[in-house]
Design a protein around this motif. Structure first.
Motif, short mmCIF file in Angstrom:
data_model
loop_
_atom_site.label_atom_id
_atom_site.label_comp_id
_atom_site.label_asym_id
_atom_site.label_seq_id
_atom_site.Cartn_x
_atom_site.Cartn_y
_atom_site.Cartn_z
N UNK A 102 0.82 -1.22 0.00
CA UNK A 102 0.00 0.00 0.00
C UNK A 102 0.85 1.27 0.00
N UNK A 103 2.03 1.19 0.59
CA UNK A 103 2.94 2.33 0.56
C UNK A 103 3.45 2.58 -0.84
N UNK A 104 3.82 1.53 -1.53
CA UNK A 104 4.33 1.66 -2.90
C UNK A 104 3.25 2.11 -3.87
N UNK A 105 2.00 1.77 -3.58
CA UNK A 105 0.88 2.21 -4.41
C UNK A 105 0.50 3.66 -4.15
N UNK A 106 1.04 4.24 -3.06
CA UNK A 106 0.74 5.62 -2.73
C UNK A 106 -0.55 5.80 -1.95
N UNK A 107 -1.00 4.74 -1.28
CA UNK A 107 -2.26 4.81 -0.55
C UNK A 107 -2.08 5.16 0.93
N UNK A 108 -0.87 5.23 1.39
CA UNK A 108 -0.61 5.66 2.78
C UNK A 108 -0.22 7.14 2.75
N UNK A 109 -1.20 7.97 2.58
CA UNK A 109 -0.96 9.40 2.40
C UNK A 109 -0.65 10.14 3.69
N UNK A 110 -1.02 9.58 4.83
CA UNK A 110 -0.79 10.27 6.10
C UNK A 110 0.70 10.51 6.32
N UNK A 111 1.54 9.55 5.96
CA UNK A 111 2.98 9.72 6.15
C UNK A 111 3.52 10.88 5.32
N UNK A 112 3.01 11.04 4.10
CA UNK A 112 3.45 12.15 3.26
C UNK A 112 2.98 13.49 3.81
N UNK A 113 1.77 13.51 4.34
CA UNK A 113 1.26 14.74 4.96
C UNK A 113 2.10 15.10 6.18
N UNK A 114 2.43 14.10 6.99
CA UNK A 114 3.27 14.33 8.17
C UNK A 114 4.64 14.86 7.76
N UNK A 115 5.23 14.26 6.72
CA UNK A 115 6.53 14.74 6.25
C UNK A 115 6.46 16.17 5.75
N UNK A 116 5.39 16.52 5.08
CA UNK A 116 5.21 17.89 4.61
C UNK A 116 5.11 18.86 5.79
N UNK A 117 4.37 18.47 6.82
CA UNK A 117 4.24 19.31 8.01
C UNK A 117 5.59 19.49 8.71
#
Length: 124
Positions: A102-117
């Motif tokens: 799911x991470x490779x498919x881009x479906x774990x978006x919370x981690x990307x949002x956290x990294x952006x913050x």
């Protein structure tokens, strides 16, 4: 005497004193868990939540009230914005190394949002 070590929640037997208040938590603080002595870095302060990054780069989002009850600041741990920058690098490396489907498919978006913050908090 049969002593079951699994009943003890911490290794050293010492529970750290609660010495945090909402006003004295700053970006880059190194916090130690009061019971199991794991360390995390405060990478982002967002209203009533904190983003914490551990030594493996895992990001956790926790309420400030919960952090105050569970973590402590030790006198020998240094504070600095550089800690937050290093935590950001560790989090990015951990996310790049994540091979779950799911991470490779881009479906774990919370981690990307956290990294952006975290990125925006460190940059300012």
């Amino acid at each position: 005497m049969n002593l079951n070590l699994a009943t003890f929640p911490h290794r050293s037997g010492a529970v750290l004193n609660p010495n945090l208040t909402p006003e004295n938590i700053r970006l880059g603080d190194i916090l130690t868990h009061r019971y199991d002595h794991h360390k995390v870095v405060v990478a982002c302060i967002d209203g009533s939540h904190l983003l914490l990054v551990d030594k493996d780069g895992r990001i956790s989002r926790q309420r400030i009230r919960r952090v105050i009850g569970r973590y402590s600041r030790r006198a020998n741990d240094i504070h600095g914005r550089n800690n937050a920058r290093l935590a950001l690098v560790k989090a990015v490396n951990a996310l790049d190394a994540d091979t779950r489907f799911l991470s490779r498919m881009g479906l774990r978006m919370a981690q990307w949002v956290y990294l952006d913050n975290i990125y925006h908090a460190v940059r300012h």
